[in-house]
Scaffold this motif. Structure first.
Motif, PDB file in Angstrom:
ATOM      1  N   LEU A 128       5.092   3.445  -1.655  1.00  0.00           N
ATOM      2  CA  LEU A 128       4.445   2.997  -2.903  1.00  0.00           C
ATOM      3  C   LEU A 128       3.356   1.967  -2.604  1.00  0.00           C
ATOM      4  CD1 LEU A 128       7.649   2.546  -5.134  1.00  0.00           C
ATOM      5  CD2 LEU A 128       5.830   4.215  -5.548  1.00  0.00           C
ATOM      6  N   PHE A 129       3.666   1.015  -1.713  1.00  0.00           N
ATOM      7  CA  PHE A 129       2.675  -0.008  -1.348  1.00  0.00           C
ATOM      8  C   PHE A 129       1.439   0.654  -0.740  1.00  0.00           C
ATOM      9  CE2 PHE A 129       3.697  -4.690  -1.245  1.00  0.00           C
ATOM     10  CZ  PHE A 129       4.795  -4.647  -2.074  1.00  0.00           C
ATOM     11  N   GLN A 130       1.668   1.597   0.178  1.00  0.00           N
ATOM     12  CA  GLN A 130       0.520   2.220   0.860  1.00  0.00           C
ATOM     13  C   GLN A 130      -0.429   2.856  -0.141  1.00  0.00           C
ATOM     14  OE1 GLN A 130       1.038   4.744   4.411  1.00  0.00           O
ATOM     15  NE2 GLN A 130       3.097   3.908   4.500  1.00  0.00           N
ATOM     16  N   VAL A 131       0.135   3.618  -1.093  1.00  0.00           N
ATOM     17  CA  VAL A 131      -0.715   4.291  -2.078  1.00  0.00           C
ATOM     18  C   VAL A 131      -1.437   3.250  -2.930  1.00  0.00           C
ATOM     19  CG1 VAL A 131      -0.687   5.789  -4.121  1.00  0.00           C
ATOM     20  CG2 VAL A 131       0.695   6.378  -2.115  1.00  0.00           C
ATOM     21  N   ALA A 132      -0.697   2.241  -3.403  1.00  0.00           N
ATOM     22  CA  ALA A 132      -1.302   1.231  -4.294  1.00  0.00           C
ATOM     23  C   ALA A 132      -2.371   0.424  -3.561  1.00  0.00           C
ATOM     24  CB  ALA A 132      -0.212   0.313  -4.840  1.00  0.00           C
ATOM     25  N   LEU A 133      -2.107   0.061  -2.300  1.00  0.00           N
ATOM     26  CA  LEU A 133      -3.076  -0.783  -1.574  1.00  0.00           C
ATOM     27  C   LEU A 133      -4.312   0.014  -1.177  1.00  0.00           C
ATOM     28  CD1 LEU A 133      -0.692  -2.924   0.699  1.00  0.00           C
ATOM     29  CD2 LEU A 133      -1.763  -3.573  -1.458  1.00  0.00           C
ATOM     30  N   GLU A 134      -4.118   1.277  -0.817  1.00  0.00           N
ATOM     31  CA  GLU A 134      -5.294   2.096  -0.479  1.00  0.00           C
ATOM     32  C   GLU A 134      -6.188   2.252  -1.697  1.00  0.00           C
ATOM     33  OE1 GLU A 134      -3.987   5.710   1.492  1.00  0.00           O
ATOM     34  OE2 GLU A 134      -3.226   4.428   3.116  1.00  0.00           O
ATOM     35  N   ARG A 135      -5.558   2.406  -2.851  1.00  0.00           N
ATOM     36  CA  ARG A 135      -6.313   2.583  -4.084  1.00  0.00           C
ATOM     37  C   ARG A 135      -7.120   1.323  -4.411  1.00  0.00           C
ATOM     38  NH1 ARG A 135      -2.432   5.515  -7.807  1.00  0.00           N
ATOM     39  NH2 ARG A 135      -1.445   3.500  -8.047  1.00  0.00           N
ATOM     40  N   SER A 136      -6.505   0.149  -4.217  1.00  0.00           N
ATOM     41  CA  SER A 136      -7.176  -1.092  -4.645  1.00  0.00           C
ATOM     42  C   SER A 136      -7.988  -1.744  -3.535  1.00  0.00           C
ATOM     43  CB  SER A 136      -6.130  -2.094  -5.131  1.00  0.00           C
ATOM     44  OG  SER A 136      -5.331  -2.520  -4.040  1.00  0.00           O
ATOM     45  N   GLY A 137      -7.762  -1.327  -2.290  1.00  0.00           N
ATOM     46  CA  GLY A 137      -8.465  -1.942  -1.166  1.00  0.00           C
ATOM     47  C   GLY A 137      -7.937  -3.326  -0.835  1.00  0.00           C
TER      48      GLY A 137
END
Ligand SMILES: Cc1ncc(COP(=O)(O)O)c(C=O)c1O
Ligand SMILES: N[C@@H](CCOP(=O)(O)O)C(=O)O
Length: 466
Positions: free
Chosen positions: A126-135
């Motif tokens: 979940l973190f990976q997807v959220a952080l990639e999305r927000s940079g």
């Protein structure tokens, strides 16, 4: 099923957040823990329809209403599939029978051999997807009495947008647990051996969250069970195990080896969602603050006594705050006052009304060191089951609550994580699984740190350059 749109703080004085915001925030800015504004109820027929599904499909149906629009349907399904792909058992959380109406729920088939993997592998995705999305780039700091730390390191090692710092009490985790944290070679992993006990580690972690200047500068994130997403992932196996024993058509009871109260709180949520859980039994080792609190109403810390079930050597049980919030009618100010008393006076008295509410849901019991050894020995000799000391605490306490209702005791870690205690009890040393067979040959890397907030913050700032 209705969807949860917002999460609120148990201390009532922080902004309400979406699922993704609450997950990335960890501790609320008023010092409280996030909980759903209300818990969605799963209709009887939807619970029944979980029978025969894969663990992943059941997980999707149970967790989806809590995620809101933070993640798309297909995105969330793919995240769940990736989270559990590396587990060593096709059922993910299989049940075994150890007595008439008594079952063990094996939660140790994940990569670090403890129940923490169920939530941590999911949070990692979940973190990976959220952080990639927000940079965004975050600094995860975790406190561990042994298992959360290795599970967090496994889930976040090598990720380019995350640094992970784990505080563990020096000399108070098993050697296998320590090596799981100190042998990963990735440069974003930092194992910090703190001079103190787990309560000190957790207190310094909360201090960091309450230092807003530091928190914002390093992009602090938390993956302890203060993080709601951790709890949510753990709700799933209550459903899958209960359904395979006949729920929702018949009730099931659970006994949970308990320390920080995250795992049993997940059972509490499952019950609130409509799963027919008859008894929810808190099993403690000699660090029995929760058992004393339920028995007497006095939640009083007495200092942590090291035990052979070290992951449960906890006195300040973080998630207890979440049930207190409900027991006090969701009065954030009352909870804030109790937590203040805990900090300044080392304890508080639970009001009679709140105590009755808690007793209507929870039972409790305590298991001594001798009883823990004896239970490991008995299960080994009678059932051929080798269990870890934490599981033994659960099995021993569950023994006092057996009835015609099936009892499920959560088997929270693999016995090979605690070989000394298991060998002392059974005469046999449980081997590590093949993929970890060289754990004792790998070089270790850790930093010894004082129990001092300023020193810890300075080290984290220097290592992250933030
Ligand atoms: C093996 C094991 N059993 C039981 C527990 C207690 O779980 P909780 O802290 O969620 O109460 C822990 C630590 O969390 C653990 O690592
Ligand atoms: N027993 C835990 C303590 C931390 O608990 P958490 O569930 O809040 O992360 C451990 O093994 O570290």
């Amino acid at each position: 099923m209705r969807h949860v749109s917002r999460y609120v703080s148990t201390r009532g004085d922080a902004p309400a957040l979406s699922f993704e915001q609450a997950m990335l925030t960890g501790l609320a800015r008023d010092g409280g823990l996030y909980v759903p504004e209300s818990v969605p109820v799963m209709p009887h027929e939807q619970i029944a329809a979980l029978a025969g599904l894969s663990y992943e499909e059941a997980a999707y149906r149970i967790m989806r209403p809590f995620v809101g629009d933070s993640f798309g349907d297909d995105e969330f399904r793919a995240i769940i599939d990736r989270a559990y792909a590396g587990f060593g058992h096709s059922a993910r959380a299989p049940l075994t029978q150890i007595g008439p109406n008594h079952f063990l729920l094996e939660l140790f088939h994940g990569p670090t051999l403890a129940f923490k993997d169920f939530a941590m592998q999911l949070i990692g995705q979940l973190f990976q997807v959220a952080l990639e999305r927000s940079g965004q780039r975050v600094t995860i700091v975790g406190a561990t009495s042994g298992d959360t730390g290795s599970a967090a390191i496994e889930a976040f090692r090598g990720l380019s947008n995350v640094d992970v710092f784990i505080l563990f009490p020096r000399g108070r985790v098993s050697e296998v647990q320590r090596r799981q944290m100190t042998t990963p070679v990735e440069s974003n992993v930092h194992a910090l051996a703190l001079e103190g006990d787990f309560d000190d580690c957790q207190a310094r972690l909360k201090d960091m969250f309450n230092d807003f200047e530091f928190r914002d500068a390093v992009g602090l994130a938390g993956v302890n069970s203060i993080n709601w997403a951790r709890v949510l992932a753990q709700v799933v196996y209550y459903f899958t195990s209960a359904v395979s024993l006949g729920a929702p058509h018949r009730p099931v009871s659970f006994t949970v080896p308990t320390g920080n109260f995250g795992d049993i709180f997940a059972g509490y949520i499952a019950r609130a969602m409509g799963l027919p859980i008859e008894k929810l039994v808190i099993a403690t080792n000699q660090n029995d603050i929760l058992h004393r609190a339920l028995s007497t109403g006095a939640y009083t810390t007495t200092g942590v006594a090291p035990s052979i079930s070290p992951s449960m050597d906890i006195q300040v049980s973080s998630n207890f705050e979440r049930v207190l919030f409900d027991a006090y009618g969701r009065d954030g100010r009352a909870v804030a006052q109790l937590m203040d008393e805990l900090k300044t006076e080392g304890g508080f008295t639970i009001s009679q009304g709140a105590l009755e509410t808690l007793r209507a849901t929870f039972e409790s019991g305590r298991c001594s060191e001798d009883e823990t050894y004896a239970t490991i020995r008995t299960e080994h000799d009678r059932n051929g089951e080798t269990i870890c000391p934490h599981t033994a605490v659960g099995v021993n306490v569950a023994g006092g609550f057996l009835s015609e209702v099936p009892m499920v005791t959560l088997s929270t870690a693999h016995p090979a994580k605690f070989p000394d205690a298991v060998e002392k009890a059974t005469g046999q040393r449980p081997p590590l699984p093949d993929r970890m067979a060289d754990l004792f040959d790998r070089p270790e890397r850790m930093t010894e740190v004082p129990n001092d907030l300023a020193a810890l913050e300075a080290l984290i700032r220097e290592r992250t350059g933030r």
